[in-house]
Design a protein around this motif. Structure first.
Motif, PDB file in Angstrom:
ATOM      1  N   GLY A   1      43.145   2.620 -23.198  1.00 16.41           N
ATOM      2  CA  GLY A   1      43.381   4.063 -23.118  1.00 16.41           C
ATOM      3  C   GLY A   1      43.999   4.587 -24.397  1.00 16.41           C
TER       4      GLY A   1
ATOM      5  N   ASP B   1      33.572   9.056 -25.723  1.00 20.67           N
ATOM      6  CA  ASP B   1      32.497   8.334 -25.030  1.00 20.67           C
ATOM      7  C   ASP B   1      31.286   9.264 -24.886  1.00 20.67           C
ATOM      8  OD1 ASP B   1      31.307   6.218 -23.713  1.00 20.67           O
ATOM      9  OD2 ASP B   1      32.025   6.885 -21.739  1.00 20.67           O
TER      10      ASP B   1
ATOM     11  N   GLY C   1      38.335   6.861 -26.013  1.00 22.44           N
ATOM     12  CA  GLY C   1      37.750   7.090 -24.692  1.00 22.44           C
ATOM     13  C   GLY C   1      37.263   8.511 -24.506  1.00 22.44           C
ATOM     14  N   GLU C   2      37.858   9.450 -25.243  1.00 19.73           N
ATOM     15  CA  GLU C   2      37.429  10.848 -25.155  1.00 19.73           C
ATOM     16  C   GLU C   2      36.124  11.092 -25.912  1.00 19.73           C
ATOM     17  OE1 GLU C   2      40.939  13.872 -25.071  1.00 19.73           O
ATOM     18  OE2 GLU C   2      41.390  12.394 -26.614  1.00 19.73           O
TER      19      GLU C   2
ATOM     20  N   PHE D   1      41.589  10.253 -28.504  1.00 20.84           N
ATOM     21  CA  PHE D   1      41.406   8.869 -28.046  1.00 20.84           C
ATOM     22  C   PHE D   1      39.930   8.491 -28.107  1.00 20.84           C
ATOM     23  CE2 PHE D   1      45.311  10.252 -25.801  1.00 20.84           C
ATOM     24  CZ  PHE D   1      46.185   9.375 -26.422  1.00 20.84           C
TER      25      PHE D   1
END
Lengths: 262, 154
Positions: B19, B68, B65-66, B63
């Protein structure tokens, strides 16, 4: 950075459920929150990203007239989308941070954070906007409680903001060039039922309405009407960038400039 | 750990991230695209600017993950297909728009974002757009000249 869990719900309901966990925190654009976490000034164990929630994106004309802005809409999008319908708000959004920050930072994030020097709380309060959450609608006059403090309850999510459109408005920001926040910012908005004046960057309690100036401008909407007025330096921010007296002076000057530019 | 997939400089990539993994860490440490620099790590200096879905963002302030599913362009994606310098990069070389070079990747990415929206910016517009990109060597003058030249060349 310390370890935490990042979740990306696609609906407000799922986000609200995820925020039910202890130490969970909403993540919008992250332009304040991520640097704050790097410094350990905030240490949520779980971040709930709101960026993927379609219903919180974009700008639309609301059912009651005026403009509805989804809470996860970036500053850059607001600047573009309301340029015709509410130019003063577009200019405000276009002056936040820098271009890369404006491509990530959001209106909902700015309002929920309620930084005492931020621009959006000022534009929202001066507009008499309504902040819609997943639970209720909150008038801007009731929303900004104090320094980094709002009327939001634990886990409550701002979903959109409704702006009535004024007949004339202007935002004057005196830049603090290092932080790109307002050293002082003043928004004046003229509506059929009266003038609203909001001030950011000045008070230790955050954004406030300058009612004395509003009364004067309701009688005579001209810079001269506020020329003789001044705010007290008591309770104003005093730091290396400007004393409380200097900020009090700026409030008067910027209010006159805003009225003159309306 | 979570799986992320994105397109970086036109190539599909994927990897495992935590994360807390910042986009800039994913680009530099996992993809070994070390052209994107980390200067201040606080979102101020702009050395880490990349494009995400066509918009300039600070990769230290987002991040992985953002990102993706996103289309990401880094400084490595700015060269021509034959490996020669792209128009903006060439203009920086021609006009001596860099000295130590640390801020240059972010400067070029911001310049590209500006010219995409505003192909003929005034000097004032260029200087204003570079608010979030800090250079400690050049005094900005030759950077502005390089961007003006790139604007003319495009």
């Amino acid at each position: 950075m310390y370890d935490f869990e990042l979740v990306k719900p696609s609906s407000v309901a799922d986000a609200a459920a995820a925020l039910g966990d202890e130490d969970a925190q909403a993540l919008s654009g992250g332009q304040t929150l991520i640097p704050t976490m790097k410094q350990r000034l905030a240490m949520p164990s779980k971040l709930v990203s709101l960026a993927g929630i379609e219903e919180m994106q974009g700008v639309a004309v609301s059912a009651v007239g005026g403009i509805r802005i989804g809470a996860a809409t970036t500053h850059a999008t607001v600047a573009k989308e309301v340029a015709g319908s509410y130019p003063a708000l577009a200019a405000l959004a276009d002056g936040i941070g820098d271009p890369a920050v404006r491509n990530r930072g959001t209106i909902g994030g700015s309002l929920a954070n309620n930084d005492p020097s931020a621009c959006y709380p000022c534009g929202t309060l001066a507009s008499g906007a309504t902040i819609n959450t997943n639970k209720r609608a909150i008038a801007a006059d009731d929303f900004f409680v104090g320094l980094f403090e709002t009327a939001l309850e634990e886990g409550e999510i701002i979903t959109s903001v409704d702006f009535p459109t004024p007949s004339a408005a202007n935002y004057q920001k005196f830049d603090q060039p290092a932080s790109r926040f307002a050293l002082v910012g003043v928004m004046v908005a003229k509506f059929d039922d009266g003038v609203r004046v909001a001030v950011t960057g000045a008070s230790e309690s955050g954004v406030f309405r300058w009612s004395e100036a509003e009364a004067a401008l309701n009688g005579n909407f001209s810079a001269d009407a506020v020329a003789g007025l001044s705010v007290s330096a008591d309770g104003l921010i005093s730091d290396m960038h400007g004393s409380a007296d200097y900020r009090a002076h700026l409030v008067g000057v910027l209010t006159m400039r805003a009225v003159a530019a309306c | 750990m979570a799986q992320v997939s994105m397109t970086v400089n036109g190539k599909a990539v994927s990897g495992e991230v935590e994360g807390r993994t910042l986009l800039v860490q994913f680009l530099r440490d996992q993809l070994r695209l070390t052209g994107t620099h980390v200067g201040c790590d606080t979102g101020q200096c702009g050395a880490c600017v990349v494009h995400v879905d066509g918009e300039a963002v600070k990769a230290c302030n987002m991040f992985a993950g953002e990102a993706d599913g996103a289309e990401v362009t880094t400084i490595e994606g700015m060269a021509n297909a034959d490996g020669s310098l792209g128009t903006i990069q060439q203009a920086f070389q021609d006009h001596h728009g860099l000295q130590c070079g640390f801020c240059t990747p972010g400067m070029v990415m911001s310049a590209a974002a500006l010219l995409k929206d505003n192909p003929n910016p005034s000097e004032a517009e260029i200087r204003e757009y570079l608010e979030g990109n800090i250079c400690r060597c050049t005094g900005y003058h030759n950077i502005v000249k390089a961007i003006q030249a790139a604007s003319d060349a495009q």
